[in-house]
Scaffold this motif. Structure first.
Motif, PDB file in Angstrom:
ATOM      1  N   UNK A   1       0.945  -1.242  -0.004  1.00  0.00           N
ATOM      2  CA  UNK A   1      -0.131  -0.060  -0.106  1.00  0.00           C
ATOM      3  C   UNK A   1       0.981   1.249  -0.099  1.00  0.00           C
ATOM      4  N   UNK A   2       0.534   2.395  -0.624  1.00  0.00           N
ATOM      5  CA  UNK A   2       1.129   3.466  -0.637  1.00  0.00           C
ATOM      6  C   UNK A   2       1.701   3.930  -1.726  1.00  0.00           C
ATOM      7  N   UNK A   3       1.899   2.891  -2.956  1.00  0.00           N
ATOM      8  CA  UNK A   3       2.163   3.117  -4.044  1.00  0.00           C
ATOM      9  C   UNK A   3       1.256   2.896  -4.970  1.00  0.00           C
ATOM     10  N   UNK A   4       1.631   3.481  -6.411  1.00  0.00           N
ATOM     11  CA  UNK A   4       0.696   2.922  -7.457  1.00  0.00           C
ATOM     12  C   UNK A   4       0.934   1.743  -8.017  1.00  0.00           C
ATOM     13  N   UNK A   5       2.386   1.720  -8.242  1.00  0.00           N
ATOM     14  CA  UNK A   5       2.718   0.307  -9.055  1.00  0.00           C
ATOM     15  C   UNK A   5       3.583  -0.782  -7.984  1.00  0.00           C
ATOM     16  N   UNK A   6       3.664  -1.981  -8.450  1.00  0.00           N
ATOM     17  CA  UNK A   6       4.505  -2.991  -7.599  1.00  0.00           C
ATOM     18  C   UNK A   6       5.865  -2.410  -7.580  1.00  0.00           C
ATOM     19  N   UNK A   7       6.320  -2.024  -6.471  1.00  0.00           N
ATOM     20  CA  UNK A   7       7.709  -1.548  -6.253  1.00  0.00           C
ATOM     21  C   UNK A   7       8.748  -2.816  -6.635  1.00  0.00           C
ATOM     22  N   UNK A   8       8.654  -3.930  -6.436  1.00  0.00           N
ATOM     23  CA  UNK A   8       9.479  -4.945  -6.511  1.00  0.00           C
ATOM     24  C   UNK A   8       9.620  -5.248  -7.980  1.00  0.00           C
ATOM     25  N   UNK A   9       9.041  -4.735  -8.942  1.00  0.00           N
ATOM     26  CA  UNK A   9       9.695  -4.731 -10.407  1.00  0.00           C
ATOM     27  C   UNK A   9      10.820  -3.975 -10.448  1.00  0.00           C
ATOM     28  N   UNK A  10      11.113  -2.953  -9.541  1.00  0.00           N
ATOM     29  CA  UNK A  10      12.335  -2.330  -9.877  1.00  0.00           C
ATOM     30  C   UNK A  10      13.553  -2.981  -8.986  1.00  0.00           C
ATOM     31  N   UNK A  11      14.646  -3.451  -9.668  1.00  0.00           N
ATOM     32  CA  UNK A  11      15.697  -4.077  -9.038  1.00  0.00           C
ATOM     33  C   UNK A  11      16.492  -3.311  -7.736  1.00  0.00           C
ATOM     34  N   UNK A  12      16.083  -2.022  -7.837  1.00  0.00           N
ATOM     35  CA  UNK A  12      16.657  -1.171  -6.757  1.00  0.00           C
ATOM     36  C   UNK A  12      16.124  -1.541  -5.782  1.00  0.00           C
TER      37      UNK A  12
END
Lengths: 531, 324
Positions: free
Chosen positions: A292-303
């Motif tokens: 929650x708290x983001x529009x997109x899935x953050x785990x798609x970003x390797x960073x």
């Protein structure tokens, strides 16, 4: 209320003084019998009914495979003294000196019968076809030579054969398609093997008794009888060991290790690790349910994945949660295993500042809310590890709550891929990284048995190609290079975050030694008294 | 009287029916037994084969109906985990549980009843206050803790008794019992004592309350005035009249203890059926869970019936009512 094991730990301390002073009074079992406190009972004595560690370890005392795995999962000759292969055809030379415990000689017909029986065992909750699915045919060339043909080049055939115990054809034949039925074998009828011990009696829930096999072809087994007692509760197992009721206990609780090591009546042995605890992160959909708290899935970003890895203090988890009975992990298999990438042998050190910087760079300076799914009671200290992870991630702004569920519920969610982040584990039984990668990170193709536990949805054609090519490459050096290359890509991608390797543990009464095994099996033939 | 029994049996049939539906639906929702059972390396085809062989590929309704059909023929299905008939698994373990529970109830009644009467007859005496304080401990200490302390003291510390397991058994007909051998008694004493403590506390309190009530009644005073010996007043007139509440407590507690002796069984590795239930719930071994609960409902209903009949026998007033 504190967990049972902790309560018990303080009790142990209180009881230790009394225990030592009355050592002589403890009822010691007969010297020539070995009593083992099991953490779980076998579900069946049919060695081909249920692929389950608690079954396999008992069948390995009664039966033997063609080739066996040693304590570090390496392959050694057993009933077959040597073997050769050419393409898909393997030839095994059997030991002509071996007889079954009933005195009949062991021949190639027994091997053909046993491998043939696997697919015929009905109602198996987890069939042994897992280990025969690559086998196209088995032929007896002569009385002591067996030819096995695989469907395609398959270097791991010997690892699979190590899980296939050889039954006596004469004893285990019967009118049913599978010969002796599971029910009959559970009663000991037809339960004849070549192993160091033979069946004597079994009362479910109470005790399983084996007796020495005097016809055993190897060194004479040390114990007259081996008694297995199921003792589900770890504190009761520990008490039974201290009271002298049992000689060997499986899986002593990590919270009691210090007390046990200080106690002169018992010793603790640790085996080489083979099971990794890791975190999986959703990498296949843009809207992930547990964030929650983001529009997109953050785990798609390797960073973000790297930041989460950097936030974990693996050494602290090993020291404080696991009581030291684990090794911090930088890879999904221990560095000594075949195909492990040497570049990831060391566990990465925690670096909070760098983790925060990476998160900010990825656009998550304010962090996000995350639900971490974890089983409770499946792996050693699983729920506590999850709590610790939540605290560590919260330090870099990923506000994590833990959803710890009973294993049946956890595994439903896990296989339904409904977790955004989950704590899971994988035990490697082949001794090479290929099988772990095949199950955990290869693109999901469940029909072919590929990526069956890839519940983070990672998909990388390059890794797929390398691992599948490695799986059918017979030349060990070429295979190792392919697998190491795949392993490196997977780890550099922060696909899964390895945490630590569980160390299998046993506690023994003083005066005994055990050749502790990576596969966590408790084998009575490897328990010896100190001379 | 017959109408009463028939009524009870009909009621229990409805309870059994509702219970099987609830358990079936509950376990159906929790998880997929196949995922719990098969190796995580298995292919979909292998998983599907297991699902079919266990009948789990059918819809919920079909599974439930075929279970009911088999159940009416006396077949409660085979355990997913062991392949053995669920009822066999339970029945084989039942004697161990019943032995433990009966011993615990004998201990609880044998010690609790006299202590409770004593405390009721002389409520102000110091001994009575000690008994009552002790009963509070019996209530409030958790079972597993008591079990571990007893193990630490008597098994690990003093080495008088084994820490766990069931001792040597002897066969009486089809049933193996351990209380007839010395080794068996040795193993039995700690778990039975642990299990009996809460029941003992309860019996003490019920016996005391009933005794205080009955001791003030006119007929006791009359008996005393008649010059009857104290033993006879307590042993006959008092005892008989405090039995009604006690029978209720003992009967119901017996049932509950038998059905859910699981904590004690787990800690003492007692090979009873409570442990089987917990293991089966954890592995979603539905046939065993359903068969177990089915058996327990029938058993508890039967026990209630016995308690009711005991009232009729003990209490003339209730007998009069029963005749109406």
């Amino acid at each position: 209320m504190p967990p049972l094991s902790q309560t018990f730990g303080s009790l142990l301390r209180a009881g230790a003084v009394a225990a030592v002073s009355t050592l002589a009074l403890a009822t010691a079992p007969q010297a020539a019998d070995l009593t083992i406190g099991l953490k779980s009972e076998p579900t069946s004595l049919d060695p081909q009914f249920h692929v389950l560690a608690s079954n396999t370890q008992v069948s390995m005392a009664i039966f033997e495979p063609l080739v066996a795995q040693n304590t570090e999962l390496g392959i050694e000759p057993d009933l077959a003294t040597s073997w050769t292969f050419e393409g898909t055809v393997w030839t095994f030379n059997l030991d002509p000196a071996v007889t079954f415990s009933d005195g009949t000689p062991f021949t190639a017909d027994d091997v053909v019968f046993s491998i043939d029986r696997v697919a015929k065992v009905p109602n198996s909750p987890s069939p042994f076809t897992l280990f025969t699915r690559q086998i196209a045919s088995v032929e007896a060339v002569d009385a002591h030579t067996v030819k096995i043909t695989t469907k395609e080049p398959y270097p791991l055939l010997v690892n699979d054969l190590a899980y296939l115990p050889i039954l006596s054809k004469a004893a285990a034949s019967g009118p049913a398609p599978e010969g002796r039925t599971t029910t009959e074998l559970n009663r000991g009828e037809g339960l004849i093997g070549t192993g160091p011990y033979k069946f004597q009696s079994w009362e479910r829930g109470a005790s399983l008794v084996l007796a020495r096999n005097d016809a055993f072809h190897g060194a004479a087994p040390e114990w007259d009888h081996v008694v297995y007692k199921p003792m589900v509760n770890p504190a009761s197992r520990a008490a039974a060991l201290l009271a002298g009721d049992i000689d060997v206990m499986e899986a002593p609780p990590t919270t009691d290790l210090k007390d046990m090591e200080a106690n002169p009546k018992v010793s603790v042995v640790a085996g080489p690790p083979a099971r990794v605890l890791y975190v999986g992160l959703d990498q296949f959909r843009d809207a992930t349910p547990g964030v929650k708290g983001t529009a997109h899935n953050p785990f798609l970003d390797i960073r973000v994945r790297e930041a989460m890895s950097l936030a974990i203090d693996r050494k602290a988890i090993v020291a404080r949660v696991m009581g030291g009975a684990a090794q911090a992990a930088g890879d999904l298999v221990p560095a000594t295993m075949f195909g492990a990438d040497p570049g990831h042998a060391e566990a990465p050190a925690a670096d909070i500042a760098r983790a925060k910087a990476l998160l900010a760079e990825a656009g998550y300076a304010k962090g996000f809310d995350l639900v971490l799914g974890a089983p409770s009671g499946r792996y050693v200290n699983d729920a506590r590890i999850a709590q610790t992870l939540a605290a560590m991630w919260s330090r870099i702004g990923i506000r994590t709550t833990v959803e710890a569920s009973t294993p049946s519920v956890f595994f439903k969610n896990y296989y339904d891929m409904s977790y955004s982040a989950y704590l899971a584990s994988w035990g490697n039984n082949s001794g090479e990284v290929g099988t772990t990668l095949k199950a955990l990170v290869l693109t999901r193709d469940p029909a072919k048995g590929i990526g069956t536990a890839n519940n983070s949805g990672y998909a990388n054609p390059e890794v797929d190609k390398l691992v599948l090519e490695g799986a059918s490459t017979m030349d060990p050096e070429a295979r190792e290079a392919l697998l190491a290359q795949a392993d490196k890509i997977v780890l550099d991608d922060y696909t899964l975050l390895p945490l630590h390797f569980e160390q299998p543990l046993w506690a023994l009464r003083a005066g005994l030694t055990y050749a502790a095994r990576a596969d966590q099996y408790t084998l009575p033939q490897d328990v010896h008294s100190v001379k | 009287m017959q109408a009463f029994i028939v009524n009870r049996i009909l009621q229990s049939l409805i309870v059994v029916l509702v219970m099987t539906l609830l358990v079936f639906a509950g376990l159906f929702v929790i998880g997929d037994p196949v995922q719990m059972l098969v190796s995580p390396d298995a292919t979909d085809i292998e998983k599907e084969a297991v699902r079919q062989s266990l009948g789990l590929d059918q819809s919920f309704v079909v599974q439930y109906l075929s279970f009911m059909r088999d159940a009416l023929h006396g077949d409660l299905g085979n355990s997913f985990l062991t392949g053995a008939p669920a009822m066999d698994l339970i029945l084989k373990r039942m004697p161990a549980t019943f032995e433990l529970v009966i011993c615990a109830m004998i201990l609880a009644t044998g010690i609790g009843l006299p202590l409770g009467i004593l405390a009721g007859l002389r409520p102000e005496a110091r001994s009575s206050k000690t008994i009552m304080a002790g009963s509070i401990l019996g209530f409030s200490l958790p079972n597993f803790w008591v079990a571990l302390v007893l193990i630490m003291i008597f098994a690990v510390g003093l080495g008088w008794v084994p820490a766990s397991g069931r001792g040597e058994t002897v066969q009486i007909g089809p049933i193996a019992v351990s209380f007839l051998t010395l080794d068996g008694l040795h193993h039995l004493i700690l778990p039975a004592l642990t299990l009996s403590l809460t029941k003992m506390a309860l019996i003490i309190r019920v016996a005391r309350a009933a005794t205080r009530e009955v001791a003030g009644q006119e007929y006791i005073k009359f008996a005393r005035a008649k010059g009857l010996r104290k033993n006879r007043i307590v042993g006959v007139h008092l005892l008989k009249n405090i039995m009604v509440p006690l029978i209720t407590v003992i009967g119901l507690e017996f049932g509950r203890t038998a059905a859910f002796a699981v904590v004690t069984e787990t800690i003492f590795s007692w090979p009873g059926m409570g442990k089987l239930l917990i293991d089966s719930i954890l592995t979603l071994d539905r046939p065993v869970v359903v068969a177990y609960l089915l058996l327990m409902v029938v058993f508890l209903v039967f026990l209630n019936l016995v308690v009711d009949l005991a009232y009729l026998w003990l209490d003339p007033a209730a007998r009069e009512k029963g005749r109406d």
